[in-house]
Design a protein around this motif. Structure first.
Motif, PDB file in Angstrom:
ATOM      1  N   LYS A   1      -5.194   6.648   0.883  1.00  0.00           N
ATOM      2  CA  LYS A   1      -6.386   5.848   0.583  1.00  0.00           C
ATOM      3  C   LYS A   1      -7.547   6.222   1.512  1.00  0.00           C
ATOM      4  O   LYS A   1      -8.691   6.295   1.073  1.00  0.00           O
TER       5      LYS A   1
ATOM      6  N   VAL B   1     -11.979   1.479   2.007  1.00  0.00           N
ATOM      7  CA  VAL B   1     -10.691   2.165   1.896  1.00  0.00           C
ATOM      8  C   VAL B   1      -9.722   1.364   1.036  1.00  0.00           C
ATOM      9  O   VAL B   1      -9.098   1.894   0.115  1.00  0.00           O
ATOM     10  N   LEU B   2      -9.577   0.083   1.351  1.00  0.00           N
ATOM     11  CA  LEU B   2      -8.571  -0.744   0.681  1.00  0.00           C
ATOM     12  C   LEU B   2      -9.051  -1.307  -0.648  1.00  0.00           C
ATOM     13  O   LEU B   2      -8.233  -1.615  -1.516  1.00  0.00           O
TER      14      LEU B   2
ATOM     15  N   GLN C   1       0.805  -1.225   0.000  1.00  0.00           N
ATOM     16  CA  GLN C   1       0.000   0.000   0.000  1.00  0.00           C
ATOM     17  C   GLN C   1       0.840   1.278   0.000  1.00  0.00           C
ATOM     18  O   GLN C   1       0.291   2.371   0.121  1.00  0.00           O
TER      19      GLN C   1
ATOM     20  N   GLN D   1      -8.911   9.537   0.284  1.00  0.00           N
ATOM     21  CA  GLN D   1      -9.691   9.355  -0.941  1.00  0.00           C
ATOM     22  C   GLN D   1     -11.063   8.772  -0.649  1.00  0.00           C
ATOM     23  O   GLN D   1     -12.028   9.058  -1.353  1.00  0.00           O
TER      24      GLN D   1
END
Length: 155
Positions: free
Chosen positions: A62, A92-93, A53, A65
């Protein structure tokens, strides 16, 4: 015995880790991590500069965003850590990343997200004791394991 087991052995200095659920706070967090090497490996992969990541900085981006920048900022800051749900962490991921992490943990995506949402806030909080992200990040996987060993020595 794998590489992670060797690293854990050297970090622990031969002492037995706390079992999951023993103690609270830092001791409980570290006990959970060191009793579950797969979880430790997944978290190291998320937070290390050479991880998938892009380290803590990439993970923070992330979160921003996904509209959850204030959540991760609370984990780094000196105030109370805001909680995150497994579903929010999956947002998120991304579901593909979560599925990959779940496979590494030997579980399904929902359970993996739940596990990660329980330990990630406290771990990031402990790895950023000054309330700021180090300019160079948390380091590569080996350096991050050293930081975790330092936390264990403080307990």
């Amino acid at each position: 015995m794998g590489l992670l087991d060797s690293v854990l052995g050297s970090v622990l200095g031969g002492q037995q880790p706390l079992q999951a659920g023993q103690g609270g706070g830092l001791s409980g967090l570290l006990g959970t991590l060191f009793s579950n090497p797969q979880l430790l490996q997944v978290l190291t992969g998320l937070l290390a500069n050479n991880g998938s990541q892009g380290g803590l900085g990439g993970l923070m981006a992330k979160f921003q965003q996904a509209g959850l920048g204030e959540v991760v900022a609370s984990w780094i800051g000196s105030g109370q850590n805001q909680p995150i749900s497994g579903n929010q962490l999956t947002d998120v991921l991304g579901s593909d990343v979560m599925a990959d992490l779940a496979a590494k943990l030997g579980t399904n995506s929902g359970e993996a997200a739940g596990q990660l949402s329980q330990v990630l806030p406290g771990l990031i909080d402990q790895l950023t004791p000054s309330g700021q992200v180090p300019q160079e990040g948390l380091g590569n996987a080996g350096e991050l394991m050293g930081m975790l060993g330092g936390l264990l020595a403080r307990r």
